[in-house]
Design an enzyme around this catalytic site. Structure first.
Site, short mmCIF file in Angstrom:
data_model
loop_
_atom_site.label_atom_id
_atom_site.label_comp_id
_atom_site.label_asym_id
_atom_site.label_seq_id
_atom_site.Cartn_x
_atom_site.Cartn_y
_atom_site.Cartn_z
N PHE B 127 0.85 -1.19 0.00
CA PHE B 127 0.00 0.00 0.00
C PHE B 127 0.88 1.23 0.00
CE2 PHE B 127 -4.42 1.27 0.69
CZ PHE B 127 -5.08 0.12 0.32
N GLN B 247 -7.73 14.85 3.78
CA GLN B 247 -7.08 14.04 2.75
C GLN B 247 -7.97 13.88 1.52
OE1 GLN B 247 -6.25 9.53 3.23
NE2 GLN B 247 -4.26 10.53 3.12
N HIS B 249 -8.29 11.62 -1.65
CA HIS B 249 -7.81 10.36 -2.20
C HIS B 249 -7.69 10.57 -3.71
CE1 HIS B 249 -7.51 6.18 -3.28
NE2 HIS B 249 -7.50 5.84 -2.01
N LEU B 259 -15.00 5.58 -4.02
CA LEU B 259 -13.58 5.28 -3.94
C LEU B 259 -13.16 4.11 -4.82
CD1 LEU B 259 -11.18 6.34 -2.23
CD2 LEU B 259 -11.41 4.22 -0.97
N GLU B 262 -6.80 2.25 -3.16
CA GLU B 262 -5.38 2.19 -3.43
C GLU B 262 -4.94 0.74 -3.63
OE1 GLU B 262 -3.54 5.09 -0.91
OE2 GLU B 262 -1.87 3.73 -0.59
N ARG B 293 -0.91 9.69 -0.83
CA ARG B 293 -2.09 10.20 -1.51
C ARG B 293 -2.02 11.68 -1.84
NH1 ARG B 293 -6.39 6.77 2.11
NH2 ARG B 293 -5.77 4.81 1.18
N HIS B 363 -11.73 12.57 1.24
CA HIS B 363 -11.79 11.21 1.72
C HIS B 363 -11.71 11.07 3.23
CE1 HIS B 363 -11.29 6.93 1.54
NE2 HIS B 363 -10.06 6.95 2.00
N ARG B 404 -2.31 10.99 6.45
CA ARG B 404 -2.33 9.60 6.87
C ARG B 404 -1.98 8.69 5.71
NH1 ARG B 404 -6.48 5.52 5.85
NH2 ARG B 404 -8.08 6.64 4.74
C1 FAD Z 1 -14.67 4.41 0.85
C2 FAD Z 1 -13.67 4.37 1.95
C3 FAD Z 1 -12.66 3.42 1.95
C4 FAD Z 1 -11.72 3.35 2.97
N1 FAD Z 1 -10.75 2.39 2.94
C5 FAD Z 1 -9.86 2.32 3.96
C6 FAD Z 1 -8.86 1.30 3.99
O1 FAD Z 1 -8.78 0.44 3.12
N2 FAD Z 1 -7.99 1.27 5.03
C7 FAD Z 1 -8.05 2.18 6.04
O2 FAD Z 1 -7.25 2.09 6.95
N3 FAD Z 1 -9.01 3.15 6.04
C8 FAD Z 1 -9.91 3.25 5.03
N4 FAD Z 1 -10.85 4.23 5.05
C9 FAD Z 1 -10.99 5.08 6.22
C10 FAD Z 1 -11.74 4.37 7.31
O3 FAD Z 1 -12.63 3.45 6.76
C11 FAD Z 1 -12.55 5.32 8.16
O4 FAD Z 1 -11.71 6.30 8.65
C12 FAD Z 1 -13.15 4.58 9.33
O5 FAD Z 1 -13.95 3.54 8.88
C13 FAD Z 1 -13.93 5.45 10.26
O6 FAD Z 1 -14.40 4.62 11.31
P1 FAD Z 1 -15.09 5.18 12.59
O7 FAD Z 1 -15.41 4.03 13.47
O8 FAD Z 1 -14.30 6.28 13.15
O9 FAD Z 1 -16.43 5.82 12.01
P2 FAD Z 1 -17.66 5.18 11.19
O10 FAD Z 1 -17.48 3.78 10.83
O11 FAD Z 1 -18.01 6.16 10.16
O12 FAD Z 1 -18.78 5.17 12.30
C14 FAD Z 1 -19.33 6.34 12.82
C15 FAD Z 1 -20.61 5.99 13.52
O13 FAD Z 1 -21.09 7.13 14.20
C16 FAD Z 1 -22.45 7.32 13.92
N5 FAD Z 1 -22.75 8.74 14.11
C17 FAD Z 1 -22.27 9.80 13.42
N6 FAD Z 1 -22.79 10.94 13.89
C18 FAD Z 1 -23.62 10.60 14.90
C19 FAD Z 1 -24.47 11.34 15.77
N7 FAD Z 1 -24.58 12.65 15.70
N8 FAD Z 1 -25.19 10.63 16.67
C20 FAD Z 1 -25.11 9.28 16.75
N9 FAD Z 1 -24.33 8.55 15.96
C21 FAD Z 1 -23.60 9.20 15.05
C22 FAD Z 1 -22.57 6.81 12.50
O14 FAD Z 1 -23.90 6.54 12.16
C23 FAD Z 1 -21.72 5.56 12.59
O15 FAD Z 1 -22.44 4.51 13.16
C24 FAD Z 1 -11.79 4.30 4.01
C25 FAD Z 1 -12.80 5.26 4.03
C26 FAD Z 1 -13.72 5.31 3.00
C27 FAD Z 1 -14.77 6.37 3.03
#
Ligand code: FAD
Ligand code: SF4
Ligand code: SF4
Ligand code: FES
Lengths: 236, 600
Positions: B127, B247, B249, B259, B262, B293, B363, B404
């Site tokens: 990666f 960031q 992407h 997306l 990568e 990125r 992203h 990142r």
């Molecule tokens: C398309 C895509 C591909 C990616 N691929 C990679 C990868 O291959 N490798 C990598 O390391 N990272 C990757 N990332 C980044 C990574 O996936 C995210 O940074 C990560 O999943 C975020 O996780 P989280 O648990 O912080 O938030 P999330 O999984 O977004 O969860 C947030 C939660 O909070 C809830 N929420 C939000 N606001 C409120 C509110 N006001 N009240 C109550 N609940 C709320 C949401 O509903 C959700 O349940 C990718 C991101 C994207 C968008």
């Protein structure tokens, strides 16, 4: 420029305050490369902010946006207007909410309730195999994994459950049964007895009539009925 | 309507998790396993935690197996430090990289379906920015589940939390955090289906609401990534950190910005310009298509600006090509199956035969609610807020600094989720049950919602949303200047004012999507303001933050930006030092953890 289409949508509406239901017709001029979620957003933006629908990821990975379009349950975020016109051979579309949970408003159904069933099938490892002596990961050969990895792709959109001819009252449903099959086939699960009890219970896999409607509608192209058939045969 | 808005019930629990994504539920699982019987409530905006945005992550999770014959975690630490353009915190880098592999094994043991090698071990792929021997050649370090790694992770932590009886509450938003004498005691929640407010009182609260890049025209994020968690903190008078670090992407699918991981370039895909020339060779001679990125995103925009890009008529957007045609059929079918299907369905091209049109997409937010290395939320550059924790994308400890590396975010969610969970367990030891807040407490959200419900303006929601997205993309995007930022700040002030007059289609509170979206739009405008102000004050270029008027990194900016905005537009900035503990410890290779040059 990409082709533009004049389409007509007949959408089932429901107002939770008055408990009234009706069908409302919208005319939309839409570029063929728009997805149905874009079309619904367009309606909100330009014609009617009150029309409720649901989505989250908008690229077929979360299963929040299922609707029934001209009789077929599908993800509204991955159907492009031009493909819909081609596939259904019409410019007029009937949009209804999925039928497996109460409607909250218009096209939004309470999938949170529908998830109660997914929870019943215990999607985790009930009793995992003991740790490797070396302390690292359990070994699974790519061949073994390949037998069930398709089934792990399910996003619980409930399209299959909506399409299933066995109905939803007496049957846990295809996706829920599929989740159980994943763990039955997973070499790391030791609670096989508890799992087969769930599989063969009253509302279990024998309610399935192998009509394959589930496999036909699955937006992730999972051959759901194949896995259910394995379940009936006890091949896991 | 017309009746006054009130909180009509109160729930109690030990731990309230605002945001049941990968990070929030990893914390929940840790607490449940180590402290059975803890009453946990986990909230999500979507129907089920399983539908959180983590489920869309594609490429992989970085971790070095201590038994790996060639890779070592010190290389990973170095890559993360270098990738951050010397602005990540070394105490966090060290901790996270050291326990990464344990967490991969934890996920595997809890049922995640990682892809496997012929020997049955967890498979790994290269990666961007992850290298062996301090930058020499690419490393195999990203553990993956085909191109749906995030789904595998989400399913594992969701199912594990379920197993331990964590109570999930979907379709709700936390609108305000509650405090009593400086201690966080829970939050006010608004439930979408019934349109009701409730208070949830908790001994400890974790904010894990994920990302926020929906203020950009092209974004890879889900509909609900509107920065709610950051706004909860800002409204409570707490700081946020490094928000200018957004960031982009490099490879979003032209159009909606979905997306194209990568991982595709990890498997050998190549970026090409309109003459089909593999242009990354000119920008990053060693790392080429696997350079970080920010570098690739800028290279793509440069190609486009200098007339070597293409124009997509249907989506009215400039782009370059991503070439996957030479990859073996087996790779198309097994390793990158989901992404290939996205290209087919959403763009109408077949990656096995056609070139795929891609363009940079907003992203990831590197900044967030500042925490220490244990996930405890900071209220200024020294102190912490009792009872309040944060982890995941919404938090900044900070592992990523101003940039990142791919696959380091999933790593952060899981490691920091666990670490935060452990800290919460400690905190619960002598935490008392919070007292009931007074029923006369006036909550900000009532005022907000009444304003929205009774607004009489003419300008519609969509006009303001679109204006915001264009403005942020153009003026606070990949390239920034003092002028563009000053203009953006003025326009954001105006938009904020205009947003309070958006008329509603109905005054019902039940399943009112319009009301919910206006609330989210206000959050986006708030976060945008802080991004723009942070970007204005950082008169240098570092990581993902690029100023055309200050194109070099400058030592005087070797710090994190702390921003407070208790009232919209009134931003106060402070500095938090970057943790240099690895450098200061003078251990092996310490000199590489100094302010080094970032070249690929
Ligand atoms: C398309 C895509 C591909 C990616 N691929 C990679 C990868 O291959 N490798 C990598 O390391 N990272 C990757 N990332 C980044 C990574 O996936 C995210 O940074 C990560 O999943 C975020 O996780 P989280 O648990 O912080 O938030 P999330 O999984 O977004 O969860 C947030 C939660 O909070 C809830 N929420 C939000 N606001 C409120 C509110 N006001 N009240 C109550 N609940 C709320 C949401 O509903 C959700 O349940 C990718 C991101 C994207 C968008
Ligand atoms: S099996 Fe397919 S149709 Fe059924 S819920 Fe899963 S993804 Fe949806
Ligand atoms: S094959 Fe079975 S589960 Fe699938 S739709 Fe038919 S009856 Fe339902
Ligand atoms: S919105 Fe996620 S699958 Fe359609």
């Amino acid at each position: 420029m990409p082709k533009s289409y004049s389409i007509t949508l007949d959408i089932n509406r429901y107002d939770p305050d008055t408990r009234l239901s009706w069908i409302q017709t919208y005319q939309v001029e839409a570029s063929g490369i728009l997805r149905f979620v874009d079309v619904l957003r367009r309606i909100n933006d330009e014609q009617d902010p009150t029309l409720a629908w649901s989505s989250s990821c908008e690229h077929a990975q979360c299963g929040s946006c299922g609707i029934i379009l001209n009789g077929k349950p599908l993800l509204s975020c991955e159907l492009l207007v031009k493909d819909a016109v081609g596939q259904f051979n019409t410019h007029r579309f009937k949009l209804r909410p999925l039928t497996i949970a109460p409607v909250l408003r218009d096209l939004v159904v309470d999938l949170e309730k529908a998830y109660d069933r997914v929870h019943k099938t215990k999607p985790y490892l009930i009793k995992p195999v003991p740790y490797q002596p070396e302390g690292d990961e359990y070994r699974i050969s790519p061949k073994t994994l390949e037998i069930y990895s398709e089934a792990t792709r399910c996003i619980n959109c409930f399209c299959c459950a909506t399409a299933c001819i066995s109905g939803y009252h007496h049957f846990l449903g295809p996706n829920v049964t599929l989740a159980n099959m994943v763990r039955l086939m997973d070499p790391r699960e030791r609670a096989k007895k508890e799992r087969t009890d769930i599989l063969y219970r009253e509302d279990g896999v024998y309610r399935c009539h192998t009509s394959k409607a589930c496999s036909f509608v699955c937006p992730k192209d999972i051959d759901v009925s194949h896995f259910l058939a394995l379940g009936k045969e006890g091949r896991f | 309507m017309g009746e006054a808005l009130t909180v009509d019930s109160t729930l109690r629990c030990d731990v309230l998790i605002i945001g049941a994504g990968g990070a929030g539920l990893r914390a929940a699982a840790q607490i449940s396993e180590q402290r059975p019987g803890t009453k946990i409530i986990a909230l999500t905006k979507v129907f089920s935690p399983q539908k959180s945005h983590t489920t869309t992550a594609q490429g992989g999770m970085a971790a070095v197996d201590p038994k790996d014959p060639v890779d070592r975690s010190i290389f990973h630490m170095f890559d993360t430090w270098k990738g951050s353009d010397c602005s990540a915190d070394q105490n966090v880098i060290k901790k996270v990289c050291e326990i990464g592999w344990e967490e991969v094994v934890w996920l595997e043991r809890h049922g995640m379906h990682f892809s496997r090698t012929e020997e049955g071990r967890i498979a790994k792929r290269p990666f961007g920015g992850h290298m062996l021997n301090f930058g020499e050649t690419k490393a195999l370090r990203a553990c993956y589940e085909a191109d749906r790694t995030g789904k595998g992770i989400m399913d594992a932590v969701w199912a594990e939390s379920l197993k331990y009886g964590v109570k999930f509450m979907g379709q709700c938003i936390a609108t305000e955090i509650l405090f009593k004498e400086g201690r966080c005691i829970g939050a006010i929640i608004f439930r979408y289906p019934e349109g009701r407010f409730l208070a949830i009182l908790a001994k400890a609260t974790i904010i894990a609401t994920g990302g926020n890049t929906k203020m950009y025209l092209v974004s890879s994020n889900c509909r609900g990534n509107t920065g709610d968690g950051l706004v909860l903190a800002l409204n409570a008078g707490l700081p946020v950190m490094d928000l200018e670090a957004v960031q982009f992407h490099p490879t979003g699918m032209v159009g909606p910005g979905i997306l194209a991981s990568e991982a595709l370039r990890g498997e050998g895909a190549i970026l090409r310009n309109k003459d089909e020339e593999p242009f990354m060779e000119h920008y990053a001679p060693t790392a080429k298509d696997l350079a970080p990125r920010d570098l690739i995103s800028r290279a793509i925009i440069k190609e486009i600006r200098e007339g070597r890009g293409l124009f997509h008529e249907g989506h009215d957007a400039h782009h370059v090509w991503l070439d996957l045609r030479h990859l073996p059929k087996e790779v198309h079918e097994k390793k990158i199956q989901e992404v290939c299907s996205f290209f087919k369905r959403f763009v109408g091209v077949d990656p096995e035969r056609d070139l795929c049109p891609v363009t940079p997409t907003a992203h990831y937010q590197m900044g967030g609610i500042p925490t220490n290395e244990f996930g405890e939320v900071q209220n200024d550059t020294q102190g912490i807020v009792p009872g309040l924790f944060a982890c995941g994308e919404v938090a900044a400890a900070s592992l990523h600094g101003l940039n990142r590396l791919g696959t380091n975010s999933l790593l952060e969610l899981i490691t920091m989720g666990r670490i935060t969970g452990e800290r919460v367990i400690e905190y619960l030891k002598d935490a008392t049950d919070p007292e009931e807040p007074s029923p006369d407490d006036h909550h900000m959200v009532f005022h907000q919602f009444s304003t929205y419900l009774h607004a009489q303006g003419r300008e519609k929601y969509a006009q303001i949303r679109d204006k915001l997205r264009d403005l942020m993309m153009e003026k606070v995007g990949i390239f920034r200047t003092e002028n563009s930022l000053l203009e953006a700040i003025e326009e954001l002030r105006e938009l904020k004012e205009r947003a309070t007059h958006i008329p509603q289609g109905t005054t019902s509170l039940r399943a009112n999507q319009d009301l919910w979206q206006v609330w989210e739009l206000n959050n986006l405008i708030t976060v945008s303001m802080v991004i723009a102000q942070g970007a204005l004050s950082r008169k240098e270029s570092r990581g993902a933050h690029f100023r055309e008027d200050y194109p070099e990194r400058r030592d005087e900016f070797n710090y994190h930006t702390f921003a407070y905005m208790p009232k919209f537009g009134e931003v106060t900035l402070e500095k938090r030092p970057v943790d240099m503990s690895m450098f200061e410890a003078k251990g092996g290779h310490y000199e590489l953890f100094d302010y080094i040059k970032r070249e690929y």
